[in-house]
Design a protein around this motif. Structure first.
Motif, PDB file in Angstrom:
ATOM      1  N   THR A 118       0.797  -1.231   0.000  1.00  0.00           N
ATOM      2  CA  THR A 118       0.000   0.000   0.000  1.00  0.00           C
ATOM      3  C   THR A 118       0.834   1.288   0.000  1.00  0.00           C
ATOM      4  O   THR A 118       0.696   2.103  -0.908  1.00  0.00           O
ATOM      5  N   PRO A 119       1.721   1.550   1.002  1.00  0.00           N
ATOM      6  CA  PRO A 119       2.369   2.863   1.090  1.00  0.00           C
ATOM      7  C   PRO A 119       3.597   2.991   0.199  1.00  0.00           C
ATOM      8  O   PRO A 119       3.920   2.096  -0.595  1.00  0.00           O
ATOM      9  N   GLU A 120       4.317   4.119   0.358  1.00  0.00           N
ATOM     10  CA  GLU A 120       5.509   4.389  -0.453  1.00  0.00           C
ATOM     11  C   GLU A 120       6.566   3.310  -0.279  1.00  0.00           C
ATOM     12  O   GLU A 120       7.275   2.969  -1.227  1.00  0.00           O
ATOM     13  N   PHE A 121       6.710   2.800   0.938  1.00  0.00           N
ATOM     14  CA  PHE A 121       7.696   1.755   1.180  1.00  0.00           C
ATOM     15  C   PHE A 121       7.437   0.564   0.259  1.00  0.00           C
ATOM     16  O   PHE A 121       8.366  -0.027  -0.298  1.00  0.00           O
ATOM     17  N   ALA A 122       6.181   0.209   0.083  1.00  0.00           N
ATOM     18  CA  ALA A 122       5.828  -0.905  -0.798  1.00  0.00           C
ATOM     19  C   ALA A 122       5.997  -0.525  -2.273  1.00  0.00           C
ATOM     20  O   ALA A 122       6.359  -1.360  -3.108  1.00  0.00           O
ATOM     21  N   GLU A 123       5.735   0.719  -2.599  1.00  0.00           N
ATOM     22  CA  GLU A 123       5.829   1.175  -3.992  1.00  0.00           C
ATOM     23  C   GLU A 123       7.227   0.938  -4.561  1.00  0.00           C
ATOM     24  O   GLU A 123       7.382   0.519  -5.714  1.00  0.00           O
ATOM     25  N   SER A 124       8.261   1.196  -3.767  1.00  0.00           N
ATOM     26  CA  SER A 124       9.629   1.015  -4.262  1.00  0.00           C
ATOM     27  C   SER A 124       9.905  -0.455  -4.576  1.00  0.00           C
ATOM     28  O   SER A 124      10.667  -0.778  -5.494  1.00  0.00           O
ATOM     29  N   HIS A 125       9.281  -1.355  -3.838  1.00  0.00           N
ATOM     30  CA  HIS A 125       9.451  -2.782  -4.091  1.00  0.00           C
ATOM     31  C   HIS A 125       8.734  -3.201  -5.373  1.00  0.00           C
ATOM     32  O   HIS A 125       9.258  -4.003  -6.155  1.00  0.00           O
ATOM     33  N   LEU A 126       7.550  -2.663  -5.586  1.00  0.00           N
ATOM     34  CA  LEU A 126       6.834  -2.957  -6.833  1.00  0.00           C
ATOM     35  C   LEU A 126       7.606  -2.411  -8.034  1.00  0.00           C
ATOM     36  O   LEU A 126       7.702  -3.071  -9.077  1.00  0.00           O
ATOM     37  N   ALA A 127       8.196  -1.211  -7.886  1.00  0.00           N
ATOM     38  CA  ALA A 127       8.982  -0.630  -8.974  1.00  0.00           C
ATOM     39  C   ALA A 127      10.162  -1.529  -9.339  1.00  0.00           C
ATOM     40  O   ALA A 127      10.456  -1.741 -10.525  1.00  0.00           O
ATOM     41  N   ALA A 128      10.845  -2.066  -8.335  1.00  0.00           N
ATOM     42  CA  ALA A 128      11.966  -2.969  -8.591  1.00  0.00           C
ATOM     43  C   ALA A 128      11.490  -4.254  -9.255  1.00  0.00           C
ATOM     44  O   ALA A 128      12.139  -4.789 -10.170  1.00  0.00           O
ATOM     45  N   LEU A 129      10.351  -4.736  -8.817  1.00  0.00           N
ATOM     46  CA  LEU A 129       9.797  -5.967  -9.380  1.00  0.00           C
ATOM     47  C   LEU A 129       9.446  -5.783 -10.855  1.00  0.00           C
ATOM     48  O   LEU A 129       9.657  -6.684 -11.686  1.00  0.00           O
ATOM     49  N   LEU A 130       8.936  -4.607 -11.202  1.00  0.00           N
ATOM     50  CA  LEU A 130       8.567  -4.327 -12.590  1.00  0.00           C
ATOM     51  C   LEU A 130       9.786  -4.256 -13.512  1.00  0.00           C
ATOM     52  O   LEU A 130       9.657  -4.431 -14.723  1.00  0.00           O
ATOM     53  N   LYS A 131      10.955  -3.978 -12.931  1.00  0.00           N
ATOM     54  CA  LYS A 131      12.186  -3.924 -13.724  1.00  0.00           C
ATOM     55  C   LYS A 131      12.891  -5.275 -13.785  1.00  0.00           C
ATOM     56  O   LYS A 131      13.911  -5.409 -14.476  1.00  0.00           O
ATOM     57  N   SER A 132      12.376  -6.247 -13.060  1.00  0.00           N
ATOM     58  CA  SER A 132      13.015  -7.561 -12.990  1.00  0.00           C
ATOM     59  C   SER A 132      12.521  -8.455 -14.126  1.00  0.00           C
ATOM     60  O   SER A 132      11.706  -8.052 -14.963  1.00  0.00           O
ATOM     61  N   ASP A 133      13.003  -9.696 -14.114  1.00  0.00           N
ATOM     62  CA  ASP A 133      12.580 -10.670 -15.117  1.00  0.00           C
ATOM     63  C   ASP A 133      11.268 -11.347 -14.758  1.00  0.00           C
ATOM     64  O   ASP A 133      10.743 -12.139 -15.556  1.00  0.00           O
ATOM     65  N   HIS A 134      10.739 -11.037 -13.584  1.00  0.00           N
ATOM     66  CA  HIS A 134       9.523 -11.704 -13.142  1.00  0.00           C
ATOM     67  C   HIS A 134       8.285 -10.946 -13.603  1.00  0.00           C
ATOM     68  O   HIS A 134       8.332  -9.737 -13.856  1.00  0.00           O
ATOM     69  N   GLN A 135       7.171 -11.654 -13.708  1.00  0.00           N
ATOM     70  CA  GLN A 135       5.932 -11.102 -14.273  1.00  0.00           C
ATOM     71  C   GLN A 135       4.928 -10.804 -13.165  1.00  0.00           C
ATOM     72  O   GLN A 135       4.521 -11.709 -12.430  1.00  0.00           O
ATOM     73  N   VAL A 136       4.529  -9.541 -13.070  1.00  0.00           N
ATOM     74  CA  VAL A 136       3.504  -9.157 -12.107  1.00  0.00           C
ATOM     75  C   VAL A 136       2.139  -9.369 -12.758  1.00  0.00           C
ATOM     76  O   VAL A 136       1.804  -8.718 -13.741  1.00  0.00           O
ATOM     77  N   VAL A 137       1.348 -10.298 -12.215  1.00  0.00           N
ATOM     78  CA  VAL A 137       0.067 -10.646 -12.833  1.00  0.00           C
ATOM     79  C   VAL A 137      -1.107  -9.978 -12.137  1.00  0.00           C
ATOM     80  O   VAL A 137      -2.243 -10.031 -12.631  1.00  0.00           O
ATOM     81  N   GLY A 138      -0.858  -9.348 -11.001  1.00  0.00           N
ATOM     82  CA  GLY A 138      -1.923  -8.645 -10.296  1.00  0.00           C
ATOM     83  C   GLY A 138      -1.370  -7.903  -9.102  1.00  0.00           C
ATOM     84  O   GLY A 138      -0.335  -8.285  -8.541  1.00  0.00           O
ATOM     85  N   VAL A 139      -2.052  -6.821  -8.725  1.00  0.00           N
ATOM     86  CA  VAL A 139      -1.619  -5.993  -7.603  1.00  0.00           C
ATOM     87  C   VAL A 139      -2.775  -5.799  -6.636  1.00  0.00           C
ATOM     88  O   VAL A 139      -3.871  -5.385  -7.028  1.00  0.00           O
ATOM     89  N   TYR A 140      -2.513  -6.111  -5.355  1.00  0.00           N
ATOM     90  CA  TYR A 140      -3.494  -5.899  -4.297  1.00  0.00           C
ATOM     91  C   TYR A 140      -3.045  -4.724  -3.444  1.00  0.00           C
ATOM     92  O   TYR A 140      -1.871  -4.593  -3.100  1.00  0.00           O
TER      93      TYR A 140
END
Length: 337
Positions: free
Chosen positions: A11-33
């Motif tokens: 939810t907060p900014e702390f989590a946002e930075s982790h999602l940003a890193a994940l989006l730059k990785s080789d892994h596929q984000v299929v949904g966000v809660y």
């Protein structure tokens, strides 16, 4: 290296930075809660979380259930066919049915060196308690509160210059790196999970504005740690007459001697008394006997901006003159009773 199908929950900014890193990785984000939109600002307009904003920018499907205990919400999650669920400061409890849904279960990025500081505010509580170090722990989630087995840990020092905001940003960066390292390992040969130690468990209670008022009867080191921990929220403060003086940065100083310009009775100064200023800081008597000194370098006067004390002292504000007393009149009445 194989790619993992990841559901991200945060939810907060702390989590946002982790999602940003994940989006730059080789892994596929299929949904966000993320948490449902909340009222914010003067107009109390419904505002999306930082995680939701980033997800929408990348055209990711976003889910905002009020609870994950609902069978319909659980079925919706299962339909995403994720390999793993990554949870970072999400704010909702995950029932066992959700923990069991992804093939590799659910992992959590927690901003402390577990088992110390389980709970809601580990960053601030570590500074407030005077810990020498903090860090991030990646753990395999179970039904308990931050009790799961540890997969990876990164450590970072806490110094006299470390504020809640600075540690937040550092751990957000470290946690994002640790998350990708963990996912890469789980996609490959895996990681060995280590049970948390039984001893050393502490709980980091949620921060509140009510605990931000300073009591100068406490030790200088205790007050300095609290001031740094509560910067930038909820911000430590003390009474300045009928208004509030907000304090953002401080350290403890050994009390060398008294000054004749400040009233001293039997080598005792009332806690909260302003002593002769340092070159760039306020010096406040504290401790039960007033013999300890709190040095404050950044403050915000009522109605003003956050400023270094050196800028304020150049203007010689009378309310901050040596001999003046800070702190709640109620506390002062308790002392004299």
């Amino acid at each position: 290296m194989p790619s993992l199908r990841v559901v991200f929950a945060g939810t907060p900014e702390f989590a946002e930075s982790h999602l940003a890193a994940l989006l730059k990785s080789d892994h596929q984000v299929v949904g966000v809660y993320t948490q449902p939109d909340r009222p914010a600002g003067r107009g109390r307009k419904l505002t999306p979380s930082p995680v939701k904003r980033l997800a929408l920018e990348h055209e990711l499907p976003v889910y905002q259930p009020q609870s994950l205990k609902d069978p319909a919400a659980q079925a919706e999650l299962a339909a995403l066919d994720a390999d793993i669920m990554v949870v970072v400061a999400y704010g909702l409890l995950l029932p066992q049915a959700v923990l069991d849904t992804p093939r590799l279960g659910c992992i959590n990025v927690h901003a402390s060196l577990l088992p110390r500081w389980r709970g809601a505010a580990p960053i601030q509580r570590a500074i407030e308690a005077g810990d020498a170090a903090s860090g991030v722990t990646i753990m395999q989630m179970d039904a308990g509160l931050d009790t799961g087995d540890m997969l990876l840990e990164l450590k970072t020092p806490i110094t006299e210059q470390t504020t809640g905001g600075l540690l937040h940003d550092r751990l957000a960066e470290d946690g994002a790196k640790a998350l990708i390292e963990t996912l890469d390992a789980l996609a490959g040969d895996g990681l060995t999970a280590t049970p948390q130690p039984v001893e050393g468990v502490t709980y980091a209670a949620k921060l509140s504005k009510a605990e931000a008022e300073l009591d100068f009867r406490q030790a200088a080191s205790t007050l300095a740690q609290k001031i740094r921990a509560f910067n930038p929220w909820p911000v430590a403060w003390c009474a300045l007459g009928d208004e509030r003086l907000r304090l953002y940065m401080a350290r403890a100083e050994a009390r060398a001697s008294e000054s004749p310009s400040v009233h001293v009775e039997a080598d005792r100064v009332a806690p909260g008394t302003l002593l002769p200023h340092g070159g760039d800081h306020l010096r406040i008597a504290c401790g039960d006997d007033g013999r300890e000194v709190l040095c404050v370098s950044h403050v915000q006067l009522p109605g003003g901006k956050l400023l270094p004390v050196s800028a304020l002292l150049n203007a010689h504000p009378p309310r901050l003159a040596p001999g003046s007393r800070l702190g709640s009149p109620l506390i002062q009445q308790e002392e004299s009773s």
